[in-house]
Design a protein around this motif. Structure first.
Motif, short mmCIF file in Angstrom:
data_model
loop_
_atom_site.label_atom_id
_atom_site.label_comp_id
_atom_site.label_asym_id
_atom_site.label_seq_id
_atom_site.Cartn_x
_atom_site.Cartn_y
_atom_site.Cartn_z
N GLN A 180 6.50 -0.95 -9.82
CA GLN A 180 5.36 -0.28 -9.20
C GLN A 180 4.22 -0.11 -10.20
O GLN A 180 3.05 -0.33 -9.87
N ILE A 181 4.55 0.27 -11.43
CA ILE A 181 3.51 0.47 -12.45
C ILE A 181 2.83 -0.85 -12.79
O ILE A 181 1.60 -0.94 -12.85
N VAL A 182 3.63 -1.89 -12.99
CA VAL A 182 3.08 -3.20 -13.38
C VAL A 182 2.16 -3.75 -12.29
O VAL A 182 1.08 -4.28 -12.57
N ARG A 183 2.56 -3.60 -11.02
CA ARG A 183 1.76 -4.15 -9.91
C ARG A 183 0.38 -3.51 -9.82
O ARG A 183 -0.55 -4.11 -9.28
N LEU A 184 0.24 -2.28 -10.32
CA LEU A 184 -1.03 -1.57 -10.19
C LEU A 184 -1.87 -1.60 -11.47
O LEU A 184 -2.97 -1.05 -11.49
N ARG A 185 -1.40 -2.26 -12.52
CA ARG A 185 -2.14 -2.30 -13.78
C ARG A 185 -2.71 -3.69 -13.98
O ARG A 185 -2.23 -4.46 -14.81
N GLY A 254 4.16 8.88 -4.01
CA GLY A 254 3.93 7.67 -4.79
C GLY A 254 3.25 6.58 -3.98
O GLY A 254 2.35 5.89 -4.46
N MET A 255 3.68 6.43 -2.71
CA MET A 255 3.04 5.44 -1.82
C MET A 255 1.56 5.77 -1.63
O MET A 255 0.71 4.88 -1.67
N ILE A 256 1.27 7.06 -1.39
CA ILE A 256 -0.11 7.47 -1.17
C ILE A 256 -0.94 7.23 -2.43
O ILE A 256 -2.05 6.69 -2.37
N SER A 257 -0.41 7.62 -3.59
CA SER A 257 -1.11 7.43 -4.85
C SER A 257 -1.36 5.96 -5.13
O SER A 257 -2.46 5.56 -5.55
N THR A 261 -4.93 4.00 -5.52
CA THR A 261 -5.22 3.21 -6.73
C THR A 261 -5.64 1.80 -6.37
O THR A 261 -6.63 1.27 -6.90
N ALA A 262 -4.91 1.17 -5.45
CA ALA A 262 -5.23 -0.19 -5.03
C ALA A 262 -6.60 -0.26 -4.36
O ALA A 262 -7.39 -1.17 -4.60
N LEU A 263 -6.91 0.73 -3.51
CA LEU A 263 -8.21 0.76 -2.84
C LEU A 263 -9.33 0.93 -3.86
O LEU A 263 -10.40 0.30 -3.74
N GLY A 264 -9.11 1.78 -4.85
CA GLY A 264 -10.11 1.96 -5.90
C GLY A 264 -10.35 0.68 -6.67
O GLY A 264 -11.50 0.35 -7.01
N GLN A 265 -9.28 -0.06 -6.94
CA GLN A 265 -9.43 -1.34 -7.63
C GLN A 265 -10.19 -2.35 -6.79
O GLN A 265 -10.96 -3.17 -7.30
N MET A 266 -9.99 -2.31 -5.46
CA MET A 266 -10.75 -3.20 -4.57
C MET A 266 -12.23 -2.85 -4.60
O MET A 266 -13.11 -3.73 -4.60
N ILE A 267 -12.54 -1.55 -4.63
CA ILE A 267 -13.93 -1.10 -4.61
C ILE A 267 -14.67 -1.53 -5.87
O ILE A 267 -15.81 -2.00 -5.81
#
Length: 379
Positions: A180-185, A254-257, A261-267
């Protein structure tokens, strides 16, 4: 013919059942808190359009199932339509004001609106807790069994047998947490704290973007370290009702967070927007989940329920979050925004939601390779 019926069951019927469940939960949240606050609910509809069948309860609510099973709504007394816009232009009597949504205190209205998304989150927690209680929670020890040659992990010097204790100072207790951490970094250098034969060392490494398959078998680009867990290192952790609920709450948070995070990265542009999906991709995911078993279908339903709750909290007029934004402004000003301002906001919200749906549908068509199919037919 059999393949068509099998596909119709998996990709259409299962999708509609899952969608109906999460929409029913959402609208039930609105309904229950409205009734607790003395608001008369005129209609509780599963689906849109012409009514197929229904009944009236003792409080006067019309419960109905409608023709288009792609959503639902709760219509309260005084609403012009399903979006809770004011419909009554005449002066209401004292008895009518007592049961009118628009004549409740701003805090009561906010609670009724927020109850829909909250119901989706609570549903996710409860169902996940039941799964953990009945089936147990799978947990894989964060021990490396294999390092893929020429991968980011191999280049950093990770070795089989290394136990990962923390990633960027965040302690991890399972291989799932590392993933989960790796996928979001995206594009970040990660510092891994390693236990290697009793010696604690820190190793920096930068995951590489590679094409991988998700849990449902879809190909997507994601950061990859190139390590694998031990085949026999997965254990099923048994829980009592309290620990199951606590673990389910942590998983849901964790799912919500992760979604935010993913939406912020898209923005900001660090993550591609091709991950945004609409009804077609949801239907595809439901069909794939159905082929993997009932447990996967239940988890997919939990994920969809949480995402529905999140989407509805976006501060966009027409969504629950937009209504909450209006109520927040009303609480600060001491009076609501003018009907004209709210109408303009509704139009902007409608434009944004419609645009997002078009964009998501475009992504769905690309993901399903519809454009390639059409080009093949034309050529």
């Amino acid at each position: 013919m059999f393949e068509f019926l099998f596909g119709f069951w998996n990709y259409v019927i299962v999708f509609l059942v899952i969608l109906t469940v999460v929409v029913f939960v959402h609208e039930m949240g609105h309904y229950l808190v409205a009734r607790w606050n003395g608001v008369k609910v005129e209609v509780f509809s599963v689906g849109f359009g012409r009514e197929l069948f229904g009944w009236n309860d003792r409080s006067g609510t019309r419960w109905r199932v409608s023709m288009l099973p792609l959503g639902g709504y709760v219509k309260m007394f005084g609403d012009a339509d399903a979006t809770s816009t004011t419909g009554e232009k005449r002066e209401l009597t004292a008895e009518e004001k007592a049961v009118s949504f628009h004549h409740k205190r701003v805090g009561q209205r906010a609670a009724i609106v927020a109850a829909g998304p909250m119901a989706n989150f609570i549903f996710g927690i409860l169902v996940l807790a039941i799964m953990f209680l009945v089936l147990g929670q799978p947990r894989t020890a964060p021990v490396i069994s294999e390092v893929r040659p020429e991968s980011a992990a191999a280049e950093a010097g990770l070795l089989p047998g290394d136990r990962i204790l923390a990633v960027n100072r965040s302690e991890v207790g399972s291989f799932q947490e590392i993933q989960q951490i790796v996928r979001l970094r995206l594009g970040e250098t990660l510092t891994l704290r390693i236990d290697r034969d009793g010696q604690i060392i820190e190793i920096p490494t930068q995951p590489r973007m590679e094409e991988v398959r998700d849990a449902l078998g879809n190909l997507q680009m994601a950061p990859v370290l190139g390590i694998m867990a031990e085949a026999g290192a997965t254990e099923i952790v048994r829980h009592n009702p309290f620990t199951a609920t606590w673990e389910a709450t942590k998983e849901t948070a964790g799912m919500i967070s992760n979604t935010f995070t993913a939406l912020g990265q898209m923005i900001v542009g660090t993550r591609g927007t091709d991950e945004l999906g609409g009804p077609l991709r949801i239907a595809k995911g439901a069909g794939q989940a159905a082929q993997l078993g009932i447990g996967t279908v239940v988890f997919f339903t939990i994920l969809l329920s949480i995402n529905l709750g999140l989407i509805n909290l976006f501060p966009i007029p027409m969504l629950d979050g937009g209504h909450l934004l209006y109520y927040g402004i009303e609480a600060l000003r001491g009076r609501p925004l003018s009907e004209r301002a709210q109408e303009y906001g509704f139009r902007i919200g409608l434009f944004l939601v419609f645009g997002l749906m078009l964009f998501a549908t475009r992504n769905d068509l690309i993901d399903l390779r519809v454009w390639d199919l059409l080009r093949g037919v034309v050529s």
